[in-house]
Motif scaffolding. Structure first.
Motif, short mmCIF file in Angstrom:
data_model
loop_
_atom_site.label_atom_id
_atom_site.label_comp_id
_atom_site.label_asym_id
_atom_site.label_seq_id
_atom_site.Cartn_x
_atom_site.Cartn_y
_atom_site.Cartn_z
N ALA A 1 -113.05 73.38 -37.41
CA ALA A 1 -114.31 73.17 -36.71
C ALA A 1 -115.36 72.58 -37.64
N LEU A 2 -115.36 73.03 -38.90
CA LEU A 2 -116.34 72.52 -39.84
C LEU A 2 -116.02 71.09 -40.25
N VAL A 3 -114.77 70.82 -40.59
CA VAL A 3 -114.40 69.53 -41.12
C VAL A 3 -114.44 68.45 -40.06
N LEU A 4 -114.11 68.77 -38.82
CA LEU A 4 -114.02 67.77 -37.78
C LEU A 4 -115.28 67.66 -36.94
N SER A 5 -116.37 68.33 -37.34
CA SER A 5 -117.60 68.21 -36.59
C SER A 5 -118.05 66.76 -36.58
N VAL B 1 -120.54 63.61 -44.61
CA VAL B 1 -119.76 63.28 -45.79
C VAL B 1 -118.35 62.95 -45.35
N GLU B 2 -117.87 61.79 -45.73
CA GLU B 2 -116.54 61.34 -45.29
C GLU B 2 -115.71 60.93 -46.50
N ASN B 3 -114.44 61.31 -46.47
CA ASN B 3 -113.50 61.02 -47.55
C ASN B 3 -112.68 59.80 -47.19
N LEU B 4 -112.83 58.73 -47.95
CA LEU B 4 -112.09 57.49 -47.74
C LEU B 4 -111.17 57.20 -48.93
N SER B 5 -110.78 58.23 -49.65
CA SER B 5 -109.98 58.08 -50.86
C SER B 5 -108.55 57.70 -50.54
N GLU B 6 -107.86 57.20 -51.55
CA GLU B 6 -106.44 56.86 -51.43
C GLU B 6 -105.73 57.29 -52.71
N PRO B 7 -104.45 57.66 -52.63
CA PRO B 7 -103.75 58.15 -53.82
C PRO B 7 -103.49 57.05 -54.84
N THR B 8 -103.36 57.45 -56.09
CA THR B 8 -103.00 56.52 -57.16
C THR B 8 -102.31 57.29 -58.27
N GLN B 9 -101.57 56.57 -59.10
CA GLN B 9 -101.00 57.12 -60.33
C GLN B 9 -101.67 56.51 -61.55
N CYS B 10 -102.69 55.66 -61.34
CA CYS B 10 -103.38 54.97 -62.43
C CYS B 10 -104.70 55.66 -62.72
N ALA B 11 -104.88 56.15 -63.93
CA ALA B 11 -106.08 56.89 -64.30
C ALA B 11 -107.30 56.00 -64.48
N GLU C 1 -107.91 66.31 -50.13
CA GLU C 1 -107.57 66.95 -48.85
C GLU C 1 -108.73 66.98 -47.86
N PHE C 2 -109.94 66.95 -48.34
CA PHE C 2 -111.12 67.00 -47.48
C PHE C 2 -111.14 65.79 -46.54
N LYS C 3 -111.62 66.00 -45.32
CA LYS C 3 -111.71 64.92 -44.34
C LYS C 3 -113.16 64.49 -44.12
N GLY C 4 -113.99 65.41 -43.64
CA GLY C 4 -115.38 65.08 -43.38
C GLY C 4 -116.14 66.31 -42.91
N ALA C 5 -117.44 66.33 -43.13
CA ALA C 5 -118.27 67.45 -42.70
C ALA C 5 -119.73 67.08 -42.79
N TYR D 1 -116.06 58.59 -51.50
CA TYR D 1 -116.74 59.41 -50.50
C TYR D 1 -118.04 58.72 -50.11
N THR D 2 -118.38 58.75 -48.82
CA THR D 2 -119.64 58.19 -48.35
C THR D 2 -120.52 59.27 -47.74
N LEU D 3 -121.85 59.06 -47.78
CA LEU D 3 -122.83 59.95 -47.19
C LEU D 3 -123.66 59.14 -46.20
#
Length: 317
Positions: free
Chosen positions: A12-16, A30-40, A279-283, A47-49
């Motif tokens: 309920a919190l994350v999908l509001s 706050v929205e998470n638009l991240s993508e995985p990587t193996q490159c440091a 793991e965060f989606k948005g809130a 993340y956007t606000l």
């Protein structure tokens, strides 16, 4: 912070809806638009606000919780697993370094590198100095007789990085997470296109005019060995549907021990929560903190970044 494990409450919190963030200026979607990587060395955390009613907020950049017990710092680059990184466009420049301002307490230095991925950047003005090809501007403050850098801005793409004034134990403490302020857009990567950047050393302020419309200011409220606090304001940003972001962060995460940021912590009316950064989606949140609690082998001393104090225009006098 305690992570709430109840699935229904978390969902309920994350999908509001982000629409509810616009009902008042004291929160941001706050929205998470991240993508995985193996490159440091690739900024995969994004993340956007957003909230069109927010015109003021605070950014605090603070030392990681484990810094007092840190014995060895690691600040060098790690290009393992970076073969798939895309080549940036390359525009050539005449390299230079110049002092833009200096007094007994403050030194501001500008740099132009031999090449950049963008052909142009902000017009940077400090007093009578007017430069249009600076890729990096550094802010130094004198502490205990020496100048220490704690804030930088990249006028060509609107990225900012800050860190507490380095301690004697770690004089070369790392930067980590970058933040953007203003109308976010995508040009090969997320950027803020700053048309003009006026620096006022006496006011400790950076005043921005954005190419997409609107203005902004970042003012240094305080800087010491524990934290840097910045007062931020924006006004007249372009409208969007859904509302366009007014700020963002870019950072890096491969694993919790190979990351510049590993967690997000956020505050709502219902309480405090945290999630692993990927793991965060948005809130809708009143406060957002990006941090690490495990030692990272990459930029170990890099600081945490917190956004708080969201508000609308100040009351009319």
């Amino acid at each position: 912070m305690i992570r709430h494990a109840a699935a229904a409450l978390s969902a309920a919190l994350v999908l509001s809806s982000p629409v509810s963030a616009a009902d008042a200026p004291n929160a941001a979607w706050v929205e998470n638009l991240s993508e995985p990587t193996q490159c440091a060395e690739f900024d995969n955390v994004y993340y956007t606000l957003a909230n069109p009613k927010v015109t003021r907020f605070e950014i605090e950049v603070s030392a990681p919780v484990y810094l007092p017990d840190l014995k060895t710092d690691s600040t060098g680059p790690d290009f393992a697993n970076c073969e798939a990184m895309k080549d940036d466009p390359k525009h050539k420049f005449q390299p230079k370094k110049l002092t833009l301002y200096e007094d007994g307490d403050i030194r501001i230095v500008g740099h132009t590198y031999a090449e950049s991925w963008r052909a142009r950047g902000a017009e940077v003005m400090v007093g009578d100095i007017d430069e249009s090809d600076l890729h990096l501007v550094q802010w130094f403050q004198k502490v205990d007789g020496d100048f220490h850098e704690f804030l930088v801005v990249y006028p060509f793409d609107g990225y900012w990085r800050a860190k507490p004034i380095p301690t004697e134990a770690f004089p070369d403490a790392a930067y980590g997470t970058s933040f953007l302020v203003g109308p976010i857009e995508k040009q090969h990567r997320p950027i803020v296109d700053i048309a003009k950047l006026k620096i006022d050393p006496r006011a400790r302020a950076f005043r921005m005019t954005f190419a997409k419309g609107g203005v902004g200011e970042i003012r240094i409220r305080s800087a010491d060995r524990e934290r840097v606090v910045l007062d931020v304001s924006v006004d007249g940003l372009p409208d969007g549907d859904p509302p366009a972001p007014f700020a963002a962060i870019r950072s890096m995460f491969v694993t919790p021990t190979n990351a510049d940021v590993a967690r997000i912590n956020w505050r709502t009316d219902a309480g405090l929560y945290n999630e692993p950064i990927m793991e965060f989606k948005g809130a809708n949140a009143h406060e957002i903190r990006f941090d690490r609690i495990e030692l990272s082998r990459h930029n170990t001393s890099a600081p945490d970044v917190t956004f708080r104090g969201f508000a609308g225009p100040p009351p009319a006098r």
